[in-house]
Design a protein around this motif. Structure first.
Motif, PDB file in Angstrom:
ATOM      1  N   ALA A 187       0.916  -1.181   0.114  1.00 25.13           N
ATOM      2  CA  ALA A 187      -0.076   0.134  -0.031  1.00 25.13           C
ATOM      3  C   ALA A 187       0.821   1.301   0.179  1.00 25.13           C
ATOM      4  N   GLY A 188       2.093   1.318   0.576  1.00 24.73           N
ATOM      5  CA  GLY A 188       2.763   2.409   0.898  1.00 24.73           C
ATOM      6  C   GLY A 188       3.781   2.543  -0.414  1.00 24.73           C
ATOM      7  N   THR A 189       4.239   1.576  -0.947  1.00 20.29           N
ATOM      8  CA  THR A 189       5.075   1.539  -2.167  1.00 20.29           C
ATOM      9  C   THR A 189       4.356   1.552  -3.558  1.00 20.29           C
ATOM     10  N   GLU A 190       3.531   0.599  -3.770  1.00 23.39           N
ATOM     11  CA  GLU A 190       2.701   0.529  -5.039  1.00 23.39           C
ATOM     12  C   GLU A 190       1.623   1.516  -5.075  1.00 23.39           C
ATOM     13  N   GLY A 191       1.169   2.140  -3.806  1.00 27.45           N
ATOM     14  CA  GLY A 191       0.139   2.962  -3.800  1.00 27.45           C
ATOM     15  C   GLY A 191       0.589   4.434  -3.473  1.00 27.45           C
ATOM     16  N   LEU A 192       0.855   4.731  -2.203  1.00 28.64           N
ATOM     17  CA  LEU A 192       1.113   6.034  -1.815  1.00 28.64           C
ATOM     18  C   LEU A 192       2.381   6.736  -2.463  1.00 28.64           C
ATOM     19  N   LEU A 193       3.639   6.080  -2.080  1.00 25.13           N
ATOM     20  CA  LEU A 193       4.774   6.602  -2.868  1.00 25.13           C
ATOM     21  C   LEU A 193       4.826   6.857  -4.528  1.00 25.13           C
ATOM     22  N   LEU A 194       3.932   5.928  -5.050  1.00 27.21           N
ATOM     23  CA  LEU A 194       3.919   5.806  -6.690  1.00 27.21           C
ATOM     24  C   LEU A 194       2.969   7.054  -6.894  1.00 27.21           C
ATOM     25  N   PHE A 195       1.892   7.261  -6.040  1.00 28.63           N
ATOM     26  CA  PHE A 195       1.308   8.419  -6.504  1.00 28.63           C
ATOM     27  C   PHE A 195       1.825   9.648  -6.153  1.00 28.63           C
ATOM     28  N   VAL A 196       2.547   9.724  -5.163  1.00 25.70           N
ATOM     29  CA  VAL A 196       3.232  11.097  -5.253  1.00 25.70           C
ATOM     30  C   VAL A 196       4.231  11.510  -6.114  1.00 25.70           C
ATOM     31  N   VAL A 197       5.029  10.309  -6.609  1.00 23.85           N
ATOM     32  CA  VAL A 197       6.106  10.594  -7.531  1.00 23.85           C
ATOM     33  C   VAL A 197       5.285  10.833  -8.994  1.00 23.85           C
ATOM     34  N   LEU A 198       4.226  10.210  -9.280  1.00 23.51           N
ATOM     35  CA  LEU A 198       3.535  10.435 -10.582  1.00 23.51           C
ATOM     36  C   LEU A 198       2.990  11.911 -10.508  1.00 23.51           C
ATOM     37  N   LEU A 199       2.347  12.166  -9.491  1.00 28.68           N
ATOM     38  CA  LEU A 199       1.762  13.515  -9.208  1.00 28.68           C
ATOM     39  C   LEU A 199       2.796  14.620  -9.423  1.00 28.68           C
ATOM     40  N   ILE A 200       4.076  14.506  -9.123  1.00 29.52           N
ATOM     41  CA  ILE A 200       4.984  15.416  -8.979  1.00 29.52           C
ATOM     42  C   ILE A 200       5.406  15.511 -10.575  1.00 29.52           C
ATOM     43  N   ILE A 201       5.652  14.356 -11.169  1.00 31.97           N
ATOM     44  CA  ILE A 201       5.944  14.425 -12.678  1.00 31.97           C
ATOM     45  C   ILE A 201       5.019  15.121 -13.656  1.00 31.97           C
ATOM     46  N   ALA A 202       3.659  14.895 -13.274  1.00 29.95           N
ATOM     47  CA  ALA A 202       2.492  15.439 -13.934  1.00 29.95           C
ATOM     48  C   ALA A 202       2.571  17.014 -13.924  1.00 29.95           C
ATOM     49  N   ARG A 203       2.753  17.198 -12.632  1.00 30.17           N
ATOM     50  CA  ARG A 203       2.916  18.861 -12.366  1.00 30.17           C
ATOM     51  C   ARG A 203       4.097  19.561 -12.872  1.00 30.17           C
ATOM     52  N   SER A 204       5.186  18.819 -12.938  1.00 27.41           N
ATOM     53  CA  SER A 204       6.323  19.343 -13.513  1.00 27.41           C
ATOM     54  C   SER A 204       6.582  19.379 -15.207  1.00 27.41           C
ATOM     55  N   GLY A 205       5.370  19.189 -15.687  1.00 30.47           N
ATOM     56  CA  GLY A 205       5.635  18.885 -17.348  1.00 30.47           C
ATOM     57  C   GLY A 205       5.266  17.605 -17.751  1.00 30.47           C
ATOM     58  N   GLY A 206       5.212  16.563 -17.083  1.00 30.41           N
ATOM     59  CA  GLY A 206       4.921  15.279 -17.713  1.00 30.41           C
ATOM     60  C   GLY A 206       3.979  14.898 -18.540  1.00 30.41           C
ATOM     61  N   LEU A 207       2.718  15.570 -18.558  1.00 24.71           N
ATOM     62  CA  LEU A 207       1.527  15.217 -19.033  1.00 24.71           C
ATOM     63  C   LEU A 207       1.887  15.942 -20.638  1.00 24.71           C
ATOM     64  N   LYS A 208       2.834  16.921 -20.758  1.00 16.84           N
ATOM     65  CA  LYS A 208       3.080  17.500 -22.105  1.00 16.84           C
ATOM     66  C   LYS A 208       3.619  16.358 -23.119  1.00 16.84           C
ATOM     67  N   ARG A 209       3.928  15.363 -22.537  1.00 18.20           N
ATOM     68  CA  ARG A 209       4.383  14.253 -23.490  1.00 18.20           C
ATOM     69  C   ARG A 209       3.356  13.063 -23.322  1.00 18.20           C
ATOM     70  N   PRO A 210       2.697  12.750 -24.287  1.00 19.12           N
ATOM     71  CA  PRO A 210       1.582  11.758 -24.219  1.00 19.12           C
ATOM     72  C   PRO A 210       2.373  10.431 -24.242  1.00 19.12           C
ATOM     73  N   GLY A 211       2.000   9.632 -23.220  1.00 18.47           N
ATOM     74  CA  GLY A 211       2.316   8.487 -22.834  1.00 18.47           C
ATOM     75  C   GLY A 211       3.647   8.351 -21.953  1.00 18.47           C
ATOM     76  N   PHE A 212       4.244   9.361 -21.438  1.00 21.03           N
ATOM     77  CA  PHE A 212       5.240   9.629 -20.673  1.00 21.03           C
ATOM     78  C   PHE A 212       5.014   9.251 -19.082  1.00 21.03           C
ATOM     79  N   LEU A 213       3.767   9.630 -18.702  1.00 23.09           N
ATOM     80  CA  LEU A 213       3.448   9.225 -17.291  1.00 23.09           C
ATOM     81  C   LEU A 213       2.886   7.876 -17.292  1.00 23.09           C
TER      82      LEU A 213
END
Length: 271
Positions: A187-213
Motif C-alpha cells: 500500500a505504501g510503495t505501489e500506492g502512496l509513494l508511486l502516486f506522489v512521484v507520478l503527481l510530481i512528474i505530472a505537475r512538472s510537465g510530464g503530461l505534455k509528452r503523451p505516454g510519458f506518465l
C-alpha cells in the motif's frame, strides 16, 4: 505467541450490514478509488497549463464516461486474469465462484490490461486521443491500489512471509508464526509513494509528452510490485517459480518493458 509479534487488529470485513445487503471494505476500496480517480482526473484536465500547447486534449466531462469504461473493463480483466493465471483448477471445479468478486481474487496486472483496453475503445468511439487518457489513469490508479491493499490487510489475505522483525503480525488463518504485513508495504510503495512521484512528474510537465506518465507508472509499479513480492507469501496454489521468483514478479517484467518503451517513445514528442 512469539515475544516479538503484534496481534492482528481484528476488523470486521463487513462495514455495514442491512438485512441481506452487506457493504464490505473490499468493495468500498474499489468505489473510493474510482471516485477519487474521477475527481482528480477532472481536476488535471481542467488545468490547461499542464498540457502541451497550454490546452487540455479533451474536456473534463469526458472523464465521466471514461471512468466507467476503465472500471468495468479493469474489473473484468483483473478477475479474468486471476481465474486463468492464479487459480484455474479451483474455478474449473467451482465455476459459480468466478463471479464472486466481493470475496476477493483480482490480478492487478490483468486489471491494467483490461482498463487500458476499455480506455482505448472509449477513445476510439469518441475520437479522443488515447495516450492522454491512459496517462490520467496512470496518475490516479495508485490511490486505488493503496486502498485495495488496505482492504487485503483488513480481510485478511495476501499476507507476508514468516519473519522475526518486531512489527511482524500473527494473521488469522496463517499459522502461529509472525509474518510481514506485506499488504501495508505494498500500500505504501505501489500506492502512496508511486502516486506522489507520478503527481510530481505530472505537475512538472510530464503530461505534455503523451505516454510519458503511463510509462513511468509501468516502470514504477513493476519495480514496487517486484520489491513487495520479496516479503509477500506466494499464492499457495502457485508457490515459487524458477529461481525463487513469484508470479507477481514474472508478470511485472513485461509491464516494466512496456513502460520503458512508452517513456522512450514519449521523449521523441515535442514538449
Amino acid at each position: 505467541m512469539p515475544l516479538l509479534a503484534l496481534p492482528f487488529p481484528v476488523i470486521d470485513p463487513v462495514l455495514i450490514e442491512i438485512g441481506p445487503l452487506a457493504i464490505r471494505w473490499y468493495a468500498l476500496a474499489y468505489i473510493a478509488g474510482f471516485l477519487f480517480g474521477w475527481w482528480l482526473a477532472k481536476r488535471l484536465l481542467a488545468t490547461d497549463r499542464l498540457w502541451a500547447g497550454g490546452k487540455a486534449p479533451m474536456p473534463p466531462a469526458a472523464i465521466d464516461d471514461a471512468i466507467v469504461w476503465a472500471a468495468l473493463c479493469g474489473i473484468l480483466g483483473g478477475r479474468l486474469a486471476f481465474v486463468l493465471i492464479y487459480n484455474l483448477d479451483y474455478y474449473i471445479a467451482h465455476p459459480a465462484a468466478i463471479i464472486a468478486v466481493w470475496e476477493g481474487g483480482m490480478a492487478f496486472h490483468g486489471g491494467i490490461v483490461g482498463a487500458v483496453v476499455g480506455l482505448f475503445i472509449f477513445a476510439r468511439r469518441n475520437s479522443l486521443p488515447v495516450l492522454p487518457l491512459i496517462d490520467l489513469a496512470a496518475i490516479v490508479a495508485p490511490i486505488g491500489i493503496a486502498l485495495g491493499r488496505l482492504a487485503n490487510f483488513i480481510k485478511p489475505e495476501l499476507w507476508g512471509r514468516v519473519t522475526d522483525v518486531p512489527w511482524g503480525i500473527i494473521f488469522p488463518g496463517a499459522g502461529p508464526d509472525p509474518r510481514h504485513p506485506s499488504q501495508l508495504y505494498q500500500a505504501g510503495t505501489e500506492g502512496l509513494l508511486l502516486f506522489v512521484v507520478l503527481l510530481i512528474i505530472a505537475r512538472s510537465g510530464g503530461l505534455k509528452r503523451p505516454g510519458f506518465l503511463a510509462g513511468c507508472f509501468g516502470i514504477g509499479y513493476g519495480l514496487a510490485r517486484s520489491f513487495g513480492e520479496l516479503f509477500r507469501q506466494p499464492d499457495p496454489q502457485l508457490g515459487f517459480l524458477f529461481a525463487g521468483a513469484t508470479m507477481g514478479q514474472l508478470l511485472s517484467v513485461p509491464l516494466i518493458a512496456v513502460g520503458l518503451w512508452l517513456v522512450l517513445r514519449s521523449r521523441r514528442a515535442a514538449p
